[in-house]
Design an enzyme around this catalytic site. Structure first.
Site, PDB file in Angstrom:
ATOM      1  N   HIS A 189      -0.565  49.988  21.936  1.00  0.00           N
ATOM      2  CA  HIS A 189      -1.609  50.551  22.804  1.00  0.00           C
ATOM      3  C   HIS A 189      -1.678  52.072  22.603  1.00  0.00           C
ATOM      4  O   HIS A 189      -0.847  52.813  23.108  1.00  0.00           O
ATOM      5  CB  HIS A 189      -1.250  50.217  24.259  1.00  0.00           C
ATOM      6  CG  HIS A 189      -2.340  50.467  25.253  1.00  0.00           C
ATOM      7  ND1 HIS A 189      -3.423  51.286  24.999  1.00  0.00           N
ATOM      8  CD2 HIS A 189      -2.517  50.005  26.519  1.00  0.00           C
ATOM      9  CE1 HIS A 189      -4.216  51.298  26.070  1.00  0.00           C
ATOM     10  NE2 HIS A 189      -3.682  50.537  27.005  1.00  0.00           N
ATOM     11  N   HIS A 192      -6.897  54.828  26.003  1.00  0.00           N
ATOM     12  CA  HIS A 192      -7.111  54.951  27.457  1.00  0.00           C
ATOM     13  C   HIS A 192      -6.278  56.005  28.178  1.00  0.00           C
ATOM     14  O   HIS A 192      -5.989  55.865  29.366  1.00  0.00           O
ATOM     15  CB  HIS A 192      -6.888  53.582  28.141  1.00  0.00           C
ATOM     16  CG  HIS A 192      -7.716  52.483  27.551  1.00  0.00           C
ATOM     17  ND1 HIS A 192      -7.467  51.140  27.752  1.00  0.00           N
ATOM     18  CD2 HIS A 192      -8.793  52.523  26.732  1.00  0.00           C
ATOM     19  CE1 HIS A 192      -8.348  50.409  27.089  1.00  0.00           C
ATOM     20  NE2 HIS A 192      -9.165  51.232  26.461  1.00  0.00           N
ATOM     21  N   TYR A 194      -3.079  56.867  27.719  1.00  0.00           N
ATOM     22  CA  TYR A 194      -1.643  56.616  27.874  1.00  0.00           C
ATOM     23  C   TYR A 194      -0.848  57.341  26.778  1.00  0.00           C
ATOM     24  O   TYR A 194      -1.406  58.164  26.057  1.00  0.00           O
ATOM     25  CB  TYR A 194      -1.388  55.105  27.926  1.00  0.00           C
ATOM     26  CG  TYR A 194      -2.077  54.495  29.140  1.00  0.00           C
ATOM     27  CD1 TYR A 194      -1.675  54.858  30.428  1.00  0.00           C
ATOM     28  CD2 TYR A 194      -3.174  53.643  29.012  1.00  0.00           C
ATOM     29  CE1 TYR A 194      -2.329  54.354  31.555  1.00  0.00           C
ATOM     30  CE2 TYR A 194      -3.829  53.141  30.136  1.00  0.00           C
ATOM     31  CZ  TYR A 194      -3.395  53.501  31.402  1.00  0.00           C
ATOM     32  OH  TYR A 194      -4.049  53.023  32.514  1.00  0.00           O
TER      33      TYR A 194
END
Ligand SMILES: Cc1cc2nc3c(=O)[nH]c(=O)nc-3n(C[C@H](O)[C@H](O)[C@H](O)COP(=O)(O)O)c2cc1C
Length: 395
Positions: A189, A192, A194
């Site tokens: 990931h 977004h 992070y």
């Protein structure tokens, strides 16, 4: 209108089979990674097996909710991890339930970095990040404390240069754990706002070491994570998610397209070096941020943006963000993506693939139960087509 009528003859549609490296997909409707905050003590249980198996189809691709690769990674309540033996054992049962339905299942490895609060950190420490800047107050409503109330994001601590290899190692180990749990692969990931995005974006990353400044340096952390994970489990089982144009939690960049292309250029080079493609690249469209911020987006500009990234990437490309059946068909026909991931519609429609196939009515989702702890309500109790249709009015 029948879904077939939505596509021109000869162009791929959501039901055209797709070969994603070693994986044979029978359709292109992917379950997007969705944090649901239902784990108990960071461990998934029977409800997760039911939830994911409800959404599994033969030859379908499911991506798990964001899952912590280490004990510094969480920033939301009841998020599962994959860094202890107990977690690995628990995931095995969930993965088995999905495999029994014939789906391919990737685990999303998610470190939130500074999007956290010290209550989630070992010894109540500061969350780690690329920077010591706190997320600005306007985003505080996105932080949920363990009791479900909102709090203020904590001021992070910028990782020292010498600490970064240890964080990379946590991803590598978590990837190995994912494979041991039976997952078919992992999604890193990098989107977004992070941790990885906190390194990529120049609106956040203010480092002066080899992980900050130039594009080369800002991409370094992601690329090191990808290399480490590939070395452990092989390129075909590794994928990456990015969102260069999404500004969630101050994740702005002065040149989103340039950043997206820079990441892609490096992933393409790595693939040549590995002699094998990654499983896929997953890109979220800004339309998703507009849903969170209730802001505006320009459909034409976005479609061009996503197509430019798609054309630059040498491999399987998944697009996500605000897709309907019609938009998914259109995007595949226009070559904007190979696969489409669906989030909110898949929450409320366990049999989304069948409903799309039949162009049947959809259940509306109830935003209020996205992140609640209940193991049934809003999680596994959305009806299948033969059980009727629910109409939760969107607020
Ligand atoms: C409840 C909820 C939880 C989400 N959790 C994650 C997550 O854990 N990891 C991630 O990369 N994206 C997450 N997202 C973003 C989704 O993967 C998806 O990209 C987004 O919802 C846009 O797709 P949609 O318009 O089909 O919902 C989440 C979105 C929602 C609505």
């Amino acid at each position: 209108m029948a879904p077939e009528a939505l596509v021109q003859a000869g162009t791929p549609d959501l039901f055209t089979p797709y070969k994603m490296g070693k994986f044979n997909l029978s359709h292109r409707v992917v379950l997007a990674p969705l944090t649901r905050c239902r784990a108990v003590n960071e461990i998934p249980f029977e409800a997760h097996a039911l939830y994911y198996s409800q959404r599994a189809t033969p030859g379908g691709l499911l991506i798990s909710e964001g899952t912590s690769p280490s004990n510094t990674a969480a920033g939301y309540p009841h998020v599962p991890g994959i860094y202890t033996e107990e977690q690995v054992e628990a995931w095995k049962k969930v993965v088995d339930a999905v495999h029994a339905k014939g789906s391919i299942f990737f685990c999303q490895l998610w470190h939130v970095g500074r999007a956290s609060h010290h209550v989630y950190q070992p010894n109540g420490d500061s969350p780690i990040s690329s920077t010591k800047k706190r997320i600005s107050d306007k985003w505080d409503p996105l932080l949920a404390l363990p009791d479900g109330s909102n709090g203020k994001f904590s001021k992070p601590r910028a990782l020292e240069t010498y600490e970064i290899p240890q964080v990379v190692e946590h991803y590598r180990q978590a990837a190995l754990n994912s494979i041991r749990a039976g997952f078919d692969g992992v999604e890193i990931h990098g989107a977004h706002g992070y941790l990885i995005d906190q390194f990529l974006k120049d609106g956040i990353n203010d480092r002066t070491d080899k992980y900050g400044g130039s594009l080369e340096n800002r991409c370094r952390f992601l690329i090191e994570v990808v290399e480490a994970v590939v070395s452990a489990i092989g390129a075909e089982r590794v994928s990456v998610r990015i969102s260069p144009a999404i500004d969630l939690m101050d994740a702005t960049d002065s040149d989103p397209l340039g950043l997206g292309l820079a990441v892609i250029e490096r992933l393409n080079k790595l693939q040549l070096k590995f002699g094998s493609k990654l499983a896929y690249l997953h890109v979220t469209r800004p339309r998703f941020a507009a849903f969170v911020t209730k802001g505006n987006y320009d459909e034409v500009v976005e479609a061009k943006f996503i197509k430019t990234l798609r054309d630059a990437y040498d491999g399987t490309f998944i697009a996500s963000g605000g897709y309907t059946l019609e938009l998914g068909q259109k995007s595949l026909a226009n070559g904007e993506a190979d696969l489409i991931s669906y989030g909110r519609l898949f929450i409320s429609n366990p049999d989304l693939v069948l409903r799309f196939k039949l162009n049947a009515p959809l259940n509306n989702y109830d935003r209020k139960t996205f992140y609640t702890k209940d193991p049934v309500v809003g999680f596994t109790d959305y009806p299948f087509l033969n059980q009727g249709v629910v109409d939760n009015k969107e607020e």
